[in-house]
Scaffold this active site. Structure first.
Site, PDB file in Angstrom:
ATOM      1  N   HIS A 160      65.520  72.486  54.608  1.00 18.42           N
ATOM      2  CA  HIS A 160      65.965  71.324  55.632  1.00 18.42           C
ATOM      3  C   HIS A 160      65.404  71.763  57.258  1.00 18.42           C
ATOM      4  O   HIS A 160      66.004  72.308  57.968  1.00 18.42           O
ATOM      5  CB  HIS A 160      67.745  70.925  55.232  1.00 18.42           C
ATOM      6  CG  HIS A 160      67.693  70.680  53.953  1.00 18.42           C
ATOM      7  ND1 HIS A 160      68.017  69.669  54.004  1.00 18.42           N
ATOM      8  CD2 HIS A 160      68.009  71.025  53.367  1.00 18.42           C
ATOM      9  CE1 HIS A 160      68.642  68.613  52.768  1.00 18.42           C
ATOM     10  NE2 HIS A 160      68.623  70.418  52.072  1.00 18.42           N
ATOM     11  N   CYS A 183      63.723  67.542  50.985  1.00 19.43           N
ATOM     12  CA  CYS A 183      64.131  67.867  50.084  1.00 19.43           C
ATOM     13  C   CYS A 183      64.132  67.409  48.927  1.00 19.43           C
ATOM     14  O   CYS A 183      63.138  67.010  48.176  1.00 19.43           O
ATOM     15  CB  CYS A 183      65.869  68.514  51.231  1.00 19.43           C
ATOM     16  SG  CYS A 183      66.604  69.250  49.263  1.00 19.43           S
ATOM     17  N   GLU A 241      66.264  69.809  60.189  1.00 23.90           N
ATOM     18  CA  GLU A 241      66.935  69.800  60.989  1.00 23.90           C
ATOM     19  C   GLU A 241      67.895  70.514  60.958  1.00 23.90           C
ATOM     20  O   GLU A 241      68.983  70.708  61.350  1.00 23.90           O
ATOM     21  CB  GLU A 241      67.994  67.976  60.272  1.00 23.90           C
ATOM     22  CG  GLU A 241      68.473  68.513  58.727  1.00 23.90           C
ATOM     23  CD  GLU A 241      67.477  68.510  57.955  1.00 23.90           C
ATOM     24  OE1 GLU A 241      66.968  68.139  57.954  1.00 23.90           O
ATOM     25  OE2 GLU A 241      68.835  68.000  56.490  1.00 23.90           O
TER      26      GLU A 241
END
Lengths: 206, 271
Positions: A185, A82, A187
């Site tokens: 993202h 990001c 994650e």
């Protein structure tokens, strides 16, 4: 032996989710805010949320910026997530202009405010931030994005996967040699995101 | 292309899911961690936890719930309920929340929104807005809506659309819009106010309050009806009426772009 990853803590947002995801895909994670420690890393993940500003200026101009450039120049696998990816580029329009690490050619720009969801005159205005799940090309997989700024690069050969929002086509992932970046993202992108992280951890590639 | 999101919401009181959760193929449970895992596996696009506890001890318990849930899921986590000050936001983000919703505290002090957005980034800050339709006065044609706070028990006199616009201009990253008239009715979202807010604010809007069927989700997300960017629902998922995957299939079949449901594949090396 699990792959040892230095997760860079540079006050650019919460690291817990990234750490948790890296552990899930088999990495041994060391969180560090120490430039000396980062400089000796054999594999680096550099996450960031939010925007260019005084915090990123201090990072770029300081010892951590130098450490990150050192890892990249040495050729060790590096993943920016990001804002961490955006910081690899030259400069951002944000807040009147802040410098990045200038490792890759390109600028960070804000999505135009007047994008529409279609061609009809009454088509809804597209929301900013670009927030939610978008597909990337050419794989067609979905990832979670949350950003108001995107990378506009002068070198399209850097781009692995593209994403489109309104009239803007922007890099979802980039790579050059040992350097990788993702605008989404991983994650927060469930199985797609974990697969992406696992590829990086296992192969030093994405 | 950006997809519309389906967001299951869990109301948490004293560390437990209120009303319990009943999934098909899963034993009845009030454990928020188990419920969150189930939703994550079913393909929820995001998860929302709302703290409806009123006590200080309850608040600490909630932070612990957020921490345990965040450690189990790989989708975005929005949390809210009783967020009063910056320290609350810091604590919840520190526990692993991705976004924190502020409601009454933002009405009391709108500049809190700017302070939070400047410190943590707009993408972290959701402004939750509870609205209620006002009885029209003679001569009024369009319904007016006002903002209510403290769980709908207190009027503010603020116009709902104006407040949402102000929240966006102060740096909110998203609006979570709940109709107090519809909440708990299973009659469907209040589409009029949802559409009005969604068209007027430049940031994403999450529709909330009233979902009783998959068709209600579709209405909330349809650009010509609710025009919301995300649809939040609680009871239809809790009570095992529908799975997230069924919701996704229904929406896709009816022309709403959603992220396709993906069954988990062997990606986890540990845990």
């Amino acid at each position: 032996m699990p792959r040892e990853v230095i997760l860079v803590d540079s006050q650019l947002g919460n690291l817990d989710s990234v750490e948790h995801a890296l552990i899930q895909v088999g990495a041994s994670v060391i969180v560090s805010s120490d430039p000396d420690r980062v400089a000796t890393a054999r594999m680096v993940v550099f996450p960031g949320q939010g925007s260019f500003g005084p915090t990123t200026r201090a990072l770029v101009d300081g010892a951590m910026g130098a450490a990150l450039r050192m890892v990249i120049e040495r050729g060790d696998p590096f993943l920016g997530i990001c804002l961490g990816m955006q910081l690899l580029f030259e400069q951002s329009d944000e807040g009147g202009g802040f410098d990045g690490l200038k490792v890759l050619p390109g600028r960070v720009r804000r999505f135009p405010a007047d994008m529409r969801a279609g061609d009809e005159p009454d088509a809804a205005r597209l929301k900013i931030p670009h927030m939610g799940w978008s597909d990337v090309q050419p794989t067609g997989e979905h990832f979670y994005f949350a950003h108001s700024y995107y990378v506009e690069t002068t070198d399209p050969s850097l781009v692995m996967w593209w994403c489109r929002y309104g009239s803007v086509e922007f890099p979802a992932t980039i790579s050059r040699g040992n350097v990788f970046g993702c605008q989404f993202h991983p994650e927060k992108s469930q199985w797609s995101g974990l697969r992406f992280l696992r590829s990086f951890i296992l192969g030093g590639r994405a | 292309m950006l997809k519309r999101r389906v967001i299951p919401c869990l109301d948490i009181k004293n560390g437990r899911v209120v009303k319990g959760v009943h999934f098909a193929n899963l034993r009845d449970t009030g454990d928020p961690v188990e419920a969150a895992r189930a939703y994550d596996t079913q393909g929820a696009d995001e998860l929302c936890l709302l703290d409806i506890t009123a006590t200080t001890e309850g608040r600490d318990t909630f932070v612990d719930v957020v921490r345990r849930v965040a450690g189990q899921i790989f989708t975005p986590l929005t949390v809210g309920g009783g967020v009063r000050r910056e320290a609350d936001v810091r604590r919840l983000l520190g526990a692993g929340a991705d976004k924190v919703a502020v409601n009454s505290a933002a009405v009391a002090n709108p500049l809190l929104i700017r302070q939070l957005a400047d410190r943590y980034g707009s993408q972290c800050i959701v402004v939750a807005v509870d609205v209620r339709q006002l009885k029209p006065l003679p001569g009024e044609t369009d319904p007016l809506y006002e903002v209510v706070i403290h769980g709908g028990t207190r009027s503010t006199g603020l116009d709902a659309v104006s407040w949402c616009e102000q929240a966006a201009s102060l740096g909110a990253g998203e609006i979570l819009l709940t109709s107090m008239d519809k909440d708990g009715t299973r009659d469907g979202y209040d589409l009029a106010i949802t559409r009005e807010v969604s068209r007027r604010v430049p940031i994403p809007v999450i529709a909330s309050g009233g979902v009783g069927s998959l068709e209600h989700l579709r209405q909330g997300l349809d650009p010509k009806e609710g025009a919301a960017d995300a649809a939040l629902a609680a009871s239809i998922f809790h009570f095992g009426l529908y799975t997230i995957a069924q919701a996704k299939h229904y929406l896709a079949d009816h022309g709403i772009p959603v992220r396709p449901h993906e069954a988990p594949r062997g990606v986890l090396i540990t845990g």
